[in-house]
Design a protein around this motif. Structure first.
Motif, PDB file in Angstrom:
ATOM      1  N   THR A   1     -31.804 -19.962 -34.066  1.00 12.39           N
ATOM      2  CA  THR A   1     -32.673 -18.771 -34.470  1.00 12.39           C
ATOM      3  C   THR A   1     -31.958 -17.888 -35.471  1.00 12.39           C
ATOM      4  O   THR A   1     -30.761 -17.463 -35.102  1.00 12.39           O
ATOM      5  CB  THR A   1     -33.009 -18.033 -33.135  1.00 12.39           C
TER       6      THR A   1
ATOM      7  N   CYS B   1     -35.559 -21.513 -36.339  1.00  6.58           N
ATOM      8  CA  CYS B   1     -36.429 -20.414 -36.335  1.00  6.58           C
ATOM      9  C   CYS B   1     -35.964 -19.403 -37.136  1.00  6.58           C
ATOM     10  O   CYS B   1     -34.921 -19.016 -36.992  1.00  6.58           O
ATOM     11  CB  CYS B   1     -36.870 -19.809 -34.902  1.00  6.58           C
TER      12      CYS B   1
ATOM     13  N   LEU C   1     -43.801  -6.231 -36.718  1.00  2.21           N
ATOM     14  CA  LEU C   1     -42.612  -6.422 -36.042  1.00  2.21           C
ATOM     15  C   LEU C   1     -41.466  -6.767 -36.764  1.00  2.21           C
ATOM     16  O   LEU C   1     -40.112  -6.490 -36.784  1.00  2.21           O
ATOM     17  CB  LEU C   1     -42.540  -7.701 -34.997  1.00  2.21           C
TER      18      LEU C   1
ATOM     19  N   SER D   1     -36.661  -5.880 -29.645  1.00  2.00           N
ATOM     20  CA  SER D   1     -38.256  -6.297 -29.686  1.00  2.00           C
ATOM     21  C   SER D   1     -38.419  -7.666 -30.300  1.00  2.00           C
ATOM     22  O   SER D   1     -39.157  -8.668 -29.763  1.00  2.00           O
ATOM     23  CB  SER D   1     -38.945  -5.437 -30.545  1.00  2.00           C
ATOM     24  N   LEU D   2     -37.280  -8.405 -31.152  1.00  2.00           N
ATOM     25  CA  LEU D   2     -37.418  -9.417 -31.765  1.00  2.00           C
ATOM     26  C   LEU D   2     -37.042 -10.664 -30.849  1.00  2.00           C
ATOM     27  O   LEU D   2     -37.781 -11.715 -30.821  1.00  2.00           O
ATOM     28  CB  LEU D   2     -36.609  -9.448 -32.967  1.00  2.00           C
TER      29      LEU D   2
ATOM     30  N   PRO E   1     -36.940 -11.438 -27.722  1.00  2.00           N
ATOM     31  CA  PRO E   1     -37.737 -11.958 -26.631  1.00  2.00           C
ATOM     32  C   PRO E   1     -39.045 -13.031 -27.091  1.00  2.00           C
ATOM     33  O   PRO E   1     -39.182 -13.906 -26.594  1.00  2.00           O
ATOM     34  CB  PRO E   1     -38.321 -10.761 -25.929  1.00  2.00           C
ATOM     35  N   VAL E   2     -39.363 -12.738 -28.404  1.00  2.00           N
ATOM     36  CA  VAL E   2     -40.444 -13.632 -29.115  1.00  2.00           C
ATOM     37  C   VAL E   2     -39.883 -14.524 -29.811  1.00  2.00           C
ATOM     38  O   VAL E   2     -40.750 -15.415 -30.336  1.00  2.00           O
ATOM     39  CB  VAL E   2     -41.375 -12.459 -29.831  1.00  2.00           C
ATOM     40  N   THR E   3     -38.547 -14.864 -30.338  1.00  2.00           N
ATOM     41  CA  THR E   3     -37.913 -15.528 -31.143  1.00  2.00           C
ATOM     42  C   THR E   3     -37.076 -16.521 -30.437  1.00  2.00           C
ATOM     43  O   THR E   3     -36.873 -17.595 -31.088  1.00  2.00           O
ATOM     44  CB  THR E   3     -37.273 -14.982 -32.399  1.00  2.00           C
TER      45      THR E   3
ATOM     46  N   ALA F   1     -36.403 -18.565 -26.908  1.00  2.00           N
ATOM     47  CA  ALA F   1     -36.900 -19.249 -25.559  1.00  2.00           C
ATOM     48  C   ALA F   1     -35.476 -19.087 -24.629  1.00  2.00           C
ATOM     49  O   ALA F   1     -34.397 -19.726 -24.867  1.00  2.00           O
ATOM     50  CB  ALA F   1     -37.379 -20.504 -25.703  1.00  2.00           C
TER      51      ALA F   1
END
Length: 209
Positions: free
Chosen positions: A145, A174, A188, A200-201, A203-205, A207
């Motif tokens: 990521t 990612c 975002l 913020s980033l 948790p959504v990028t 896993a």
């Protein structure tokens, strides 16, 4: 007496510039040709850097190439910089530059698969690009990521190389570009890549099992 191996690591070797690739208005990538006689000396691990000498000036630049490729450094011009300005605007293929063997311990373990979260801003992408490419090539079970912050899209270094890496590993890389001075379709992804933005980033990028 000094240790011969230590001396060889600090000695300078004359390397020929193989190519110079402009990246942005103020940055470039410089690739070196390594003679067979010093091939072992210039084997590098992803995340390492090269120290260059020009006259009495010495500067260290991170290697951006994946492991196993010719050494390539990314340079962003420092206003008034004696070495960075020269590398970005004046150096050409065929020029010969004094270069030390690779050094540094900011290196990943390529022997084991894993999910690597890499965060970079501006020219900090240089070692991260080497690490990302090496990690993904080393093991089919590895993933990356990459969160990369810049001011504007035209200031992004290695745009094509990063896109090529994403194309080569679409399921395992990612990639998120965060721009602070240019609107993004996804809010975002707009702003500075600071601790609040990372909260913020991530948790959504990434896993988390």
């Amino acid at each position: 007496m000094g240790h011969p191996q230590a001396a060889s690591r600090t000695a300078f070797h004359r390397l020929t510039v193989l190519r110079v690739d402009p990246l942005t208005e103020d940055s470039a990538a410089v690739t070196f040709s390594v003679p067979a006689a010093v091939a072992d000396t210039f084997r590098f691990a992803p995340g390492q850097s090269l120290t260059l000498r020009r006259g009495g000036e010495r500067r260290s630049y991170s290697i951006c190439a994946p492991q196993g490729h010719p050494p390539r450094i990314g340079v962003r011009e420092v206003p008034g910089g004696a070495v960075s300005s020269w590398l970005v605007h004046q150096v050409r293929p065929g020029d010969v530059i004094d270069v030390q063997a690779p050094s540094g311990t900011f290196t990943p373990d390529l022997s084991r698969p894993g999910h690597h979260v890499l965060i970079a801003a501006g020219s900090g992408i240089t070692p991260v690009l080497s690490i990302a490419g090496s990690v993904l090539a080393a093991h089919p079970g590895s993933a990356v990521t990459l969160l990369y912050g810049n001011r504007r899209s035209d200031s992004v270094m290695f745009t094509e190389e990063i896109a090529d890496l994403k194309d080569a590993y679409p399921a395992r890389l990612c990639l998120v570009h965060v721009l602070s001075r240019e609107p993004q379709e996804v809010e975002l992804f707009h702003g500075r890549l600071d601790p609040a933005k990372l909260q913020s980033l991530l948790p959504v990028t990434v896993a988390v099992d």
